[in-house]
Design a protein around this motif. Structure first.
Motif, mmCIF file in Angstrom:
data_model
loop_
_atom_site.group_PDB
_atom_site.id
_atom_site.type_symbol
_atom_site.label_atom_id
_atom_site.label_comp_id
_atom_site.label_asym_id
_atom_site.label_seq_id
_atom_site.Cartn_x
_atom_site.Cartn_y
_atom_site.Cartn_z
ATOM 1 N N PHE A 98 -9.187 -7.675 -3.001
ATOM 2 C CA PHE A 98 -9.375 -6.437 -2.588
ATOM 3 C C PHE A 98 -9.703 -5.378 -3.566
ATOM 4 C CE2 PHE A 98 -6.806 -8.393 0.760
ATOM 5 C CZ PHE A 98 -7.692 -8.497 1.954
ATOM 6 N N GLY A 99 -9.711 -5.564 -4.642
ATOM 7 C CA GLY A 99 -9.977 -4.799 -5.707
ATOM 8 C C GLY A 99 -9.144 -3.812 -6.097
ATOM 9 N N TYR A 100 -7.879 -3.568 -5.602
ATOM 10 C CA TYR A 100 -7.029 -2.376 -5.844
ATOM 11 C C TYR A 100 -6.723 -2.470 -7.321
ATOM 12 C CZ TYR A 100 -6.425 -1.496 -0.868
ATOM 13 O OH TYR A 100 -6.709 -1.377 0.529
ATOM 14 N N GLY A 101 -6.289 -1.374 -8.026
ATOM 15 C CA GLY A 101 -5.907 -1.222 -9.413
ATOM 16 C C GLY A 101 -4.561 -1.935 -9.726
ATOM 17 N N THR A 154 4.376 -12.293 3.835
ATOM 18 C CA THR A 154 3.371 -12.527 2.976
ATOM 19 C C THR A 154 2.047 -12.100 3.606
ATOM 20 O OG1 THR A 154 4.606 -13.746 1.545
ATOM 21 C CG2 THR A 154 2.294 -13.776 1.173
ATOM 22 N N THR A 155 2.068 -12.962 4.828
ATOM 23 C CA THR A 155 0.567 -12.733 5.711
ATOM 24 C C THR A 155 0.611 -11.444 5.996
ATOM 25 O OG1 THR A 155 0.991 -14.991 6.404
ATOM 26 C CG2 THR A 155 -0.409 -13.652 7.653
ATOM 27 N N LEU A 156 1.566 -10.765 6.522
ATOM 28 C CA LEU A 156 1.539 -9.381 7.007
ATOM 29 C C LEU A 156 1.111 -8.445 5.902
ATOM 30 C CD1 LEU A 156 4.369 -9.122 9.463
ATOM 31 C CD2 LEU A 156 2.092 -8.910 10.005
ATOM 32 N N ALA A 157 1.683 -8.685 4.810
ATOM 33 C CA ALA A 157 1.097 -7.670 3.532
ATOM 34 C C ALA A 157 -0.216 -7.845 3.260
ATOM 35 C CB ALA A 157 2.134 -8.187 2.451
ATOM 36 N N VAL A 158 -0.759 -9.111 3.284
ATOM 37 C CA VAL A 158 -2.215 -9.326 2.865
ATOM 38 C C VAL A 158 -3.135 -8.573 4.165
ATOM 39 C CG1 VAL A 158 -3.998 -11.001 2.899
ATOM 40 C CG2 VAL A 158 -1.738 -11.623 1.834
ATOM 41 N N LEU A 159 -2.483 -8.843 5.514
ATOM 42 C CA LEU A 159 -3.459 -8.011 6.461
ATOM 43 C C LEU A 159 -3.107 -6.608 6.377
ATOM 44 C CD1 LEU A 159 -2.150 -10.332 9.769
ATOM 45 C CD2 LEU A 159 -4.296 -10.434 8.441
ATOM 46 N N TYR A 206 0.151 -1.756 -8.544
ATOM 47 C CA TYR A 206 1.092 -2.789 -8.203
ATOM 48 C C TYR A 206 1.875 -2.965 -9.290
ATOM 49 C CZ TYR A 206 1.916 -7.081 -5.752
ATOM 50 O OH TYR A 206 2.718 -8.094 -4.921
ATOM 51 N N LEU A 207 1.652 -2.765 -10.329
ATOM 52 C CA LEU A 207 2.495 -3.325 -11.334
ATOM 53 C C LEU A 207 4.044 -2.121 -11.431
ATOM 54 C CD1 LEU A 207 3.518 -4.248 -14.047
ATOM 55 C CD2 LEU A 207 2.353 -2.267 -15.444
ATOM 56 N N ILE A 208 3.606 -0.814 -10.914
ATOM 57 C CA ILE A 208 4.683 0.199 -10.535
ATOM 58 C C ILE A 208 5.432 -0.518 -9.282
ATOM 59 C CG2 ILE A 208 5.259 2.308 -9.520
ATOM 60 C CD1 ILE A 208 2.853 3.271 -11.271
ATOM 61 N N SER A 258 6.174 -14.528 -2.972
ATOM 62 C CA SER A 258 5.395 -13.651 -2.078
ATOM 63 C C SER A 258 4.731 -12.563 -3.081
ATOM 64 C CB SER A 258 6.275 -13.016 -1.002
ATOM 65 O OG SER A 258 6.821 -14.094 -0.118
ATOM 66 N N LEU A 259 5.448 -11.909 -3.878
ATOM 67 C CA LEU A 259 5.104 -10.902 -4.677
ATOM 68 C C LEU A 259 3.834 -11.505 -5.460
ATOM 69 C CD1 LEU A 259 5.865 -7.966 -5.792
ATOM 70 C CD2 LEU A 259 7.187 -9.267 -7.784
ATOM 71 N N VAL A 260 3.911 -12.618 -6.173
ATOM 72 C CA VAL A 260 2.456 -13.064 -6.874
ATOM 73 C C VAL A 260 1.387 -13.267 -5.876
ATOM 74 C CG1 VAL A 260 1.810 -15.063 -8.109
ATOM 75 C CG2 VAL A 260 4.093 -14.178 -8.509
ATOM 76 N N VAL A 261 1.604 -14.042 -4.791
ATOM 77 C CA VAL A 261 0.441 -14.162 -3.854
ATOM 78 C C VAL A 261 0.057 -12.937 -3.339
ATOM 79 C CG1 VAL A 261 -0.037 -15.157 -1.594
ATOM 80 C CG2 VAL A 261 1.554 -16.303 -3.026
ATOM 81 N N VAL A 262 0.734 -11.797 -3.150
ATOM 82 C CA VAL A 262 0.280 -10.650 -2.756
ATOM 83 C C VAL A 262 -0.522 -9.905 -3.531
ATOM 84 C CG1 VAL A 262 0.636 -8.151 -1.794
ATOM 85 C CG2 VAL A 262 2.054 -10.159 -0.736
ATOM 86 N N TYR A 263 -0.128 -9.982 -4.928
ATOM 87 C CA TYR A 263 -0.759 -9.344 -6.077
ATOM 88 C C TYR A 263 -2.284 -10.092 -6.030
ATOM 89 C CZ TYR A 263 -2.567 -8.726 -10.845
ATOM 90 O OH TYR A 263 -3.484 -8.381 -11.843
ATOM 91 N N LEU A 264 -2.419 -11.405 -6.124
ATOM 92 C CA LEU A 264 -3.610 -11.790 -6.058
ATOM 93 C C LEU A 264 -4.508 -11.395 -5.151
ATOM 94 C CD1 LEU A 264 -2.581 -15.822 -6.602
ATOM 95 C CD2 LEU A 264 -3.650 -14.078 -8.273
ATOM 96 N N PHE A 265 -4.112 -11.149 -3.762
ATOM 97 C CA PHE A 265 -4.883 -10.550 -2.961
ATOM 98 C C PHE A 265 -5.078 -9.159 -3.031
ATOM 99 C CE2 PHE A 265 -3.800 -14.283 -0.623
ATOM 100 C CZ PHE A 265 -4.956 -14.524 0.326
ATOM 101 N N HIS A 266 -4.244 -8.336 -3.589
ATOM 102 C CA HIS A 266 -4.292 -6.906 -3.953
ATOM 103 C C HIS A 266 -5.431 -6.742 -5.136
ATOM 104 C CE1 HIS A 266 -2.844 -3.293 -6.018
ATOM 105 N NE2 HIS A 266 -2.732 -2.732 -4.670
ATOM 106 N N HIS A 267 -5.157 -7.175 -6.073
ATOM 107 C CA HIS A 267 -6.110 -6.970 -7.446
ATOM 108 C C HIS A 267 -7.562 -7.975 -7.267
ATOM 109 C CE1 HIS A 267 -7.262 -5.539 -11.221
ATOM 110 N NE2 HIS A 267 -7.116 -6.817 -11.640
#
Length: 350
Positions: A94-97, A42-47, A101-103, A82-91
């Motif tokens: 960091f403002g990704y669409g 999860t940490t690596l994904a966020v980085l 992430y849904l796909i 991990s999927l939920v945590v990374v989504y919080l950072f992703h959307h």
């Protein structure tokens, strides 16, 4: 693009190494746990979300690579977390669409659903799975969100596959090294042949129990004429006999007791809080059991063995480990001198 690509690989490999290094120093037992793997990936994904790759007019992040690696090393509920945590950072951060992430999430949950039927034992297999996942992921983006050229899709698949390959290679190399270190540390306290505790483990166990237990029993058990057996047959047969003897003795260890292999054909059994009479009866039961048993030196040939046993006993605070061991050792030698196949002990009056 090249700088972004190298940065992603370097960040992934460095993160894997640093996490394992810190965790190994803190609590080595957690390295194999699902929570550790989930936290690491999860940490690596966020980085990786922080260092997107810009190429041919598109920008994409390889955050999904660590989450794919997590498929091999963790359990579904940690993967979902991990999927939920990374989504919080992703959307949200960091403002990704959210559509992208849904796909990914749909594909990822599909992988989790078929996880029990998948075997990712080899790096080649996992790399192939990553290629398939990347192709489906980029096709989903192309069909549902924005048109991508064939060149852009090829770059996406090639980049994600390369990073995945190097990340998995580093990850498996580190895990292999950690397993070797773990085995080395265990070998320091284990007998390689029988997997019993060795003399060092025996010393630590006695040191621990000598003060904590009201009484402590020690049986030194030595196989009679074992050198003759080795010389008559072979050292391989001797090793097989040692393993069989260890299994037989282990069946006689009372609850709370421990069995060790001190040297070639000598074993030690340590039992806390057992009366002297029961200790002597245990020694006799072991001697009788060995005498009645048949030991295999090959599939067709069996031989009989006997053991001599010396008893040491501690029931008073002033009885030291050294004295208890000396008593047991003296009694073992006395049993040998008096004809072997017997249990010897210093009479004890309660």
């Amino acid at each position: 693009m090249l700088i972004d690509f190298v940065l992603n690989i370097s960040l992934t490999i460095s993160g894997i190494y640093l996490f394992h290094r810190l965790q190994y120093a803190e609590d080595r037992r957690l390295i194999d746990s699902g929570i550790f793997q989930a936290l690491l990936m999860t940490t690596l994904a966020v980085l990786l979300l922080m260092v997107p790759i810009h190429v041919s007019g598109i920008t994409f992040s390889l955050y999904f690579i660590p989450l794919l690696i997590l498929v091999k090393y963790s359990v579904p509920y940690y993967m979902l977390g991990s999927l939920v945590v990374v989504y919080l950072f992703h959307h949200l951060i960091f403002g990704y669409g959210w559509q992208v992430y849904l796909i990914f999430a749909v594909l990822y949950i599909f992988v989790m659903a078929i996880l029990p039927f998948l075997k990712f034992e080899k790096l080649r297999t996992l790399t192939s799975a990553c290629i398939a996942f990347s192709i489906l992921y980029v096709l989903g983006i192309n069909l549902l969100i924005s048109d991508l050229t064939l060149w852009q899709m090829l770059i996406f698949v090639a980049t994600s596959t390369t990073v995945m390959f190097f990340a998995m290679m580093m990850y498996e190399d580190i895990n292999a090294i950690l397993k070797l270190l773990k085995r080395y540390e265990e070998d320091e306290y284990k007998d390689y042949l029988t997997q019993l505790g060795n003399i060092k483990s025996f010393d630590e166990e006695v040191n621990l129990l000598i003060d904590e237990s009201e009484t402590l029993s020690l049986l030194l058990i030595d196989i009679d004429n074992f050198k003759v057996v080795n010389d008559t047959h072979s050292y391989a047969s001797g090793d097989a006999l040692i393993r069989q003897m260890a299994n037989l003795l282990d069946n006689h260890v009372p609850g709370g007791g421990s069995l060790f292999r001190n040297s070639g054909e000598e074993f030690a059994m340590v039992i806390p809080n057992l009366s002297f009479d029961k200790t002597v009866r245990l020694g006799e039961a072991i001697r009788n059991s060995v005498e009645r048993a048949s030991f295999h030196i090959s599939e067709e040939e069996t031989i009989s063995l006997t053991v001599s046993i010396g008893v040491g006993y501690k029931d008073e605070a002033d009885v030291t480990k050294g004295r208890m061991f000396t008593d047991a050792d003296d009694m073992l030698h006395a049993a040998k001198k008096q004809g072997q196949n017997r249990v010897m002990f210093i009479p004890y009056l309660s």
